[in-house]
Design an enzyme around this catalytic site. Sequence first.
Site, PDB file in Angstrom:
ATOM      1  N   HIS A  65      41.999  40.129  43.870  1.00  0.00           N
ATOM      2  CA  HIS A  65      42.720  38.851  43.820  1.00  0.00           C
ATOM      3  C   HIS A  65      43.719  38.924  42.668  1.00  0.00           C
ATOM      4  CE1 HIS A  65      39.935  36.889  46.680  1.00  0.00           C
ATOM      5  NE2 HIS A  65      39.058  37.725  46.150  1.00  0.00           N
ATOM      6  N   LEU A  66      44.996  38.905  43.002  1.00  0.00           N
ATOM      7  CA  LEU A  66      46.030  38.993  41.952  1.00  0.00           C
ATOM      8  C   LEU A  66      46.600  37.620  41.611  1.00  0.00           C
ATOM      9  CD1 LEU A  66      47.866  42.304  42.976  1.00  0.00           C
ATOM     10  CD2 LEU A  66      45.969  41.980  41.375  1.00  0.00           C
ATOM     11  N   ASP A 155      39.366  35.336  53.008  1.00  0.00           N
ATOM     12  CA  ASP A 155      38.387  35.583  51.944  1.00  0.00           C
ATOM     13  C   ASP A 155      38.355  34.478  50.891  1.00  0.00           C
ATOM     14  OD1 ASP A 155      36.475  37.316  50.480  1.00  0.00           O
ATOM     15  OD2 ASP A 155      38.054  37.237  48.978  1.00  0.00           O
ATOM     16  N   ASP A 316      36.591  43.388  44.551  1.00  0.00           N
ATOM     17  CA  ASP A 316      36.625  41.911  44.611  1.00  0.00           C
ATOM     18  C   ASP A 316      36.989  41.334  43.235  1.00  0.00           C
ATOM     19  OD1 ASP A 316      36.578  39.313  45.461  1.00  0.00           O
ATOM     20  OD2 ASP A 316      34.404  39.177  45.650  1.00  0.00           O
TER      21      ASP A 316
HETATM   22  O1  DOR Z   1      33.292  35.100  43.959  1.00  0.00           O
HETATM   23  C1  DOR Z   1      34.297  35.124  44.636  1.00  0.00           C
HETATM   24  N1  DOR Z   1      35.502  34.805  44.106  1.00  0.00           N
HETATM   25  N2  DOR Z   1      34.205  35.453  45.925  1.00  0.00           N
HETATM   26  C2  DOR Z   1      35.266  35.356  46.759  1.00  0.00           C
HETATM   27  O2  DOR Z   1      35.124  35.698  47.897  1.00  0.00           O
HETATM   28  C3  DOR Z   1      36.549  34.790  46.266  1.00  0.00           C
HETATM   29  C4  DOR Z   1      36.702  35.039  44.843  1.00  0.00           C
HETATM   30  C5  DOR Z   1      37.861  34.288  44.215  1.00  0.00           C
HETATM   31  O3  DOR Z   1      38.937  34.245  44.828  1.00  0.00           O
HETATM   32  O4  DOR Z   1      37.715  33.823  43.093  1.00  0.00           O
END
Ligand code: DOR
Length: 451
Positions: A65-66, A155, A316
């Site tokens: 996640h950027l 996601d 992740d």
């Molecule tokens: O713990 C998580 N954080 N799981 C996810 O699937 C999304 C992610 C987030 O975008 O913070």
Amino acid sequence: MTTLAIHNARVIDPKLGLDGVMDIVVVDGRIGRIGPNEAEMVIDAERIDASGLTVTPGFVDLHCHLREPGFEHKETIATGTLAAAKGGFTTVCAMPNTEPPLDSQATAESVLHQIEQSAQIRVLPIGCVTLGRAGTELAPAAELVESGVVAISDDGDAVANTALMQAALSYSSLFALPVVQHAEDPALVANGQIHEGWISTRLGLRGRPSSAEEILVARDIALAEVTGGHLHLAHISTSGSVSLIAAAKARGIHVTAEVTPHHLTLTHEIVAFDGQSSAIRYDTSAKVNPPLREPRDLEILTEALAQGIVDAIATDHAPHSKSDKEIEFDLAAPGISMLETAFGLAMKRVHDGSLNLPTLIKTLTSGPVDSWSLENRTNTPGLGTLSPGSPADIAIIDPDLLWKVDTQEFLSKGKNTPVDGWELKGKVLATIFTGEPVFVDPEMSSRLRLN
Ligand code: DOR
């Protein structure tokens, strides 16, 4: 022509079947030659003495996640890719739970523009499955593919609606596009905070049961079978998911899966206990979705990685700000900042004898590339390998170096990790992207002779 010569490394390239001491010569950003003593005769080159170190293809992350656009206070493409380079990654796939979410050609174009402006390494965007990630209407998959997304995913949330998931997988079969599912049934996780087990009971927190994941894994495997689409299961966390995936693969269904370093090495117990004292805590840095599970799950997930049932390690990487995390447990954002500790944490499974180093490297390089056919999808032959002609994406690592995690030294804006202060064994010392060093650890400086 710029030439870079890397001397005397233990080169591990699982796809090419290489594991031995050799040299690598990089010419104009591509792998030139690779083999014993290949660099000896090279003149006028920048040099790296890699004696005693290990050299692998640059790592490939299918899931990070950027946060850009929309959440630049948590991370940007610039800071996230600097953190990725520090973690040994030269290619990352970025999730679309941004603001706006990446659900249209226009947003894709703007994200690609930003990537071109500020990314330090290769960033491959992932588009949404549904418009606005709202779970009610499909996003325009054909247009997103045309824009260059490498997969689609909602996601952060599951695609809960069965008919929509079936439709997405049908499109997937037309475009050969991976549909990446965050498999947690919303009705079963409700307002769950951590794994449903003895820790959730002890802390009085609502649990997220393993069955919430396994029910969607089972359902989506059935849908992949009916449609012929490509189902990719993100961050799987339970032993039950492993059994379902193994059976599906044996039946020839197009399913691939990833596991995170934290789901391989950390259990739900660290939410409550720090391993030193018996005092109870509510550690929001260990709050993540899906949640950290039980020791048995960790063992089965690691075995599944060794056997190729799980295809890839994905980080992740989920950076959050202090104010997202340092609040009441049920209000805290889920997620762990993982790019900079992924290798050291996953190495725990090598040092405890449950994985060998070449297998670990495979799951960080050719494993992810092959599971999404990224060589074809990105028109980059040799991606995830050190084959002559491929982009010179290289990680230089010391699998035995002890180091202490210090979030103050993170290049990511996200300091949210339950392993702050931990001693890890195995460190990335330098990362080279298309022939250029994008990260060099101070420990490495004396080994570099750059012109
Ligand atoms: O713990 C998580 N954080 N799981 C996810 O699937 C999304 C992610 C987030 O975008 O913070």
